[in-house]
Structures are given as C-alpha cells and as structure tokens.
Design a protein around this motif. Sequence first.
Motif, PDB file in Angstrom:
ATOM      1  N   TYR A  95       0.837  -1.201   0.000  1.00 46.96           N
ATOM      2  CA  TYR A  95       0.000   0.000   0.000  1.00 46.96           C
ATOM      3  C   TYR A  95       0.867   1.243   0.000  1.00 46.96           C
ATOM      4  N   ASP A  96       0.306   2.340  -0.476  1.00 52.40           N
ATOM      5  CA  ASP A  96       0.950   3.637  -0.342  1.00 52.40           C
ATOM      6  C   ASP A  96      -0.131   4.676  -0.094  1.00 52.40           C
ATOM      7  N   GLN A  97       0.299   5.894   0.162  1.00 54.48           N
ATOM      8  CA  GLN A  97      -0.626   6.999   0.387  1.00 54.48           C
ATOM      9  C   GLN A  97      -0.179   8.198  -0.419  1.00 54.48           C
ATOM     10  N   ILE A  98      -1.159   8.935  -0.905  1.00 61.30           N
ATOM     11  CA  ILE A  98      -0.902  10.224  -1.548  1.00 61.30           C
ATOM     12  C   ILE A  98      -1.789  11.234  -0.840  1.00 61.30           C
ATOM     13  N   ASP A  99      -1.190  12.245  -0.246  1.00 59.12           N
ATOM     14  CA  ASP A  99      -1.921  13.257   0.520  1.00 59.12           C
ATOM     15  C   ASP A  99      -2.838  12.627   1.557  1.00 59.12           C
ATOM     16  N   GLY A 100      -2.375  11.554   2.211  1.00 60.69           N
ATOM     17  CA  GLY A 100      -3.138  10.908   3.264  1.00 60.69           C
ATOM     18  C   GLY A 100      -4.214   9.956   2.775  1.00 60.69           C
ATOM     19  N   GLU A 101      -4.353   9.812   1.470  1.00 61.21           N
ATOM     20  CA  GLU A 101      -5.363   8.917   0.892  1.00 61.21           C
ATOM     21  C   GLU A 101      -4.707   7.599   0.502  1.00 61.21           C
ATOM     22  N   ASP A 102      -5.286   6.478   0.977  1.00 62.63           N
ATOM     23  CA  ASP A 102      -4.771   5.160   0.614  1.00 62.63           C
ATOM     24  C   ASP A 102      -4.977   4.893  -0.867  1.00 62.63           C
ATOM     25  N   GLN A 103      -3.975   4.299  -1.482  1.00 64.27           N
ATOM     26  CA  GLN A 103      -4.020   3.936  -2.896  1.00 64.27           C
ATOM     27  C   GLN A 103      -4.103   2.421  -3.031  1.00 64.27           C
ATOM     28  N   LYS A 104      -4.306   1.943  -4.269  1.00 60.90           N
ATOM     29  CA  LYS A 104      -4.324   0.500  -4.505  1.00 60.90           C
ATOM     30  C   LYS A 104      -2.939  -0.082  -4.267  1.00 60.90           C
ATOM     31  N   LYS A 105      -2.916  -1.356  -3.863  1.00 56.29           N
ATOM     32  CA  LYS A 105      -1.629  -2.038  -3.690  1.00 56.29           C
ATOM     33  C   LYS A 105      -0.909  -2.106  -5.034  1.00 56.29           C
ATOM     34  N   GLN A 106       0.405  -1.937  -4.984  1.00 55.74           N
ATOM     35  CA  GLN A 106       1.232  -2.039  -6.187  1.00 55.74           C
ATOM     36  C   GLN A 106       2.673  -2.334  -5.801  1.00 55.74           C
ATOM     37  N   LYS A 107       3.461  -2.715  -6.767  1.00 53.70           N
ATOM     38  CA  LYS A 107       4.894  -2.897  -6.537  1.00 53.70           C
ATOM     39  C   LYS A 107       5.574  -1.549  -6.736  1.00 53.70           C
ATOM     40  N   PHE A 108       6.700  -1.361  -6.047  1.00 53.11           N
ATOM     41  CA  PHE A 108       7.400  -0.089  -6.119  1.00 53.11           C
ATOM     42  C   PHE A 108       8.864  -0.273  -6.481  1.00 53.11           C
ATOM     43  N   LYS A 109       9.376   0.708  -7.184  1.00 54.00           N
ATOM     44  CA  LYS A 109      10.813   0.855  -7.414  1.00 54.00           C
ATOM     45  C   LYS A 109      11.100   2.341  -7.193  1.00 54.00           C
ATOM     46  N   VAL A 110      11.817   2.631  -6.115  1.00 50.95           N
ATOM     47  CA  VAL A 110      12.089   4.010  -5.725  1.00 50.95           C
ATOM     48  C   VAL A 110      13.593   4.185  -5.596  1.00 50.95           C
ATOM     49  N   ALA A 111      14.099   5.289  -6.123  1.00 46.99           N
ATOM     50  CA  ALA A 111      15.536   5.574  -6.037  1.00 46.99           C
ATOM     51  C   ALA A 111      15.737   6.889  -5.292  1.00 46.99           C
ATOM     52  N   PHE A 112      16.676   6.883  -4.362  1.00 45.99           N
ATOM     53  CA  PHE A 112      17.073   8.086  -3.632  1.00 45.99           C
ATOM     54  C   PHE A 112      18.546   8.316  -3.917  1.00 45.99           C
ATOM     55  N   GLN A 113      18.899   9.567  -4.189  1.00 46.77           N
ATOM     56  CA  GLN A 113      20.318   9.868  -4.386  1.00 46.77           C
ATOM     57  C   GLN A 113      20.595  11.309  -4.003  1.00 46.77           C
ATOM     58  N   ILE A 114      21.847  11.562  -3.713  1.00 41.51           N
ATOM     59  CA  ILE A 114      22.273  12.911  -3.366  1.00 41.51           C
ATOM     60  C   ILE A 114      22.790  13.574  -4.632  1.00 41.51           C
ATOM     61  N   ASP A 115      22.147  14.669  -5.023  1.00 38.33           N
ATOM     62  CA  ASP A 115      22.595  15.431  -6.188  1.00 38.33           C
ATOM     63  C   ASP A 115      23.518  16.567  -5.765  1.00 38.33           C
ATOM     64  N   SER A 116      23.215  17.153  -4.622  1.00 36.25           N
ATOM     65  CA  SER A 116      24.078  18.199  -4.088  1.00 36.25           C
ATOM     66  C   SER A 116      24.007  18.137  -2.571  1.00 36.25           C
ATOM     67  N   PHE A 117      24.994  18.663  -1.935  1.00 37.03           N
ATOM     68  CA  PHE A 117      25.084  18.594  -0.482  1.00 37.03           C
ATOM     69  C   PHE A 117      25.658  19.910  -0.004  1.00 37.03           C
ATOM     70  N   ASN A 118      24.787  20.836   0.387  1.00 35.68           N
ATOM     71  CA  ASN A 118      25.240  22.192   0.694  1.00 35.68           C
ATOM     72  C   ASN A 118      25.089  22.576   2.154  1.00 35.68           C
ATOM     73  N   LEU A 119      25.276  21.653   3.054  1.00 37.95           N
ATOM     74  CA  LEU A 119      25.189  21.988   4.471  1.00 37.95           C
ATOM     75  C   LEU A 119      26.483  22.684   4.912  1.00 37.95           C
ATOM     76  N   ARG A 120      26.322  23.764   5.641  1.00 40.46           N
ATOM     77  CA  ARG A 120      27.483  24.511   6.131  1.00 40.46           C
ATOM     78  C   ARG A 120      27.364  24.701   7.622  1.00 40.46           C
ATOM     79  N   GLN A 121      28.503  24.809   8.271  1.00 36.20           N
ATOM     80  CA  GLN A 121      28.498  25.071   9.704  1.00 36.20           C
ATOM     81  C   GLN A 121      28.807  26.509   9.952  1.00 36.20           C
TER      82      GLN A 121
END
Length: 86
Positions: free
Chosen positions: A60-86
């Motif tokens: 299951y997943d949700q979009i704006d708090g609304e349940d959607q139909k069950k499905q398979k997922f393929k999700v990719a997360f990556q860092i494109d830039s990293f601009n944290l400064r102290q």
Amino acid sequence: MPSANIHSHHLDVVVVQKPSLHKFIRLFAKLLKDGSHVYDPHFHDIAGSKIDIVTSKLEYDQIDGEDQKKQKFKVAFQIDSFNLRQ
C-alpha cells in the motif's frame, strides 16, 4: 541512526523487519536504554550515495493521506548536491 554523520555525503537508511509486538517492545526498550537495538538481527542500516528500494510484493501507499491501490514499487534516492554549512 547513531552512526550517521552529517559530513559523510551519504544517505543513511534504517530498515526494521516487522517484529512481533513482544519483539517491538524489546527493541524499543533497547533503544531507550543504551542504543543496542542496532545490533538486533531485525535491524538493518544502509548507507550510500544512491539507494534503490524495490518491493517484490504488492504494498500500500498513500498520496496526501489517501490510501491507494496495492502495487509494486521501485524508488531511487540519491544525493545530487550537499550544501550543508556550519
């Protein structure tokens, strides 16, 4: 994630296999007591500049708090830039 480092330029992901209620309570107690929950076999930590998550069964997943139909997922997360400064 205790070992996460803001300067590592990696994503830190924690996956906890769905435990029984009894196991969940024990893991939570370890988290509060001394952080030893990270050594439990149900606990997995992953770090990388790109992380792909693929489900092998329908989920299951949700979009704006609304349940959607069950499905398979393929999700990719990556860092494109990293601009944290102290």
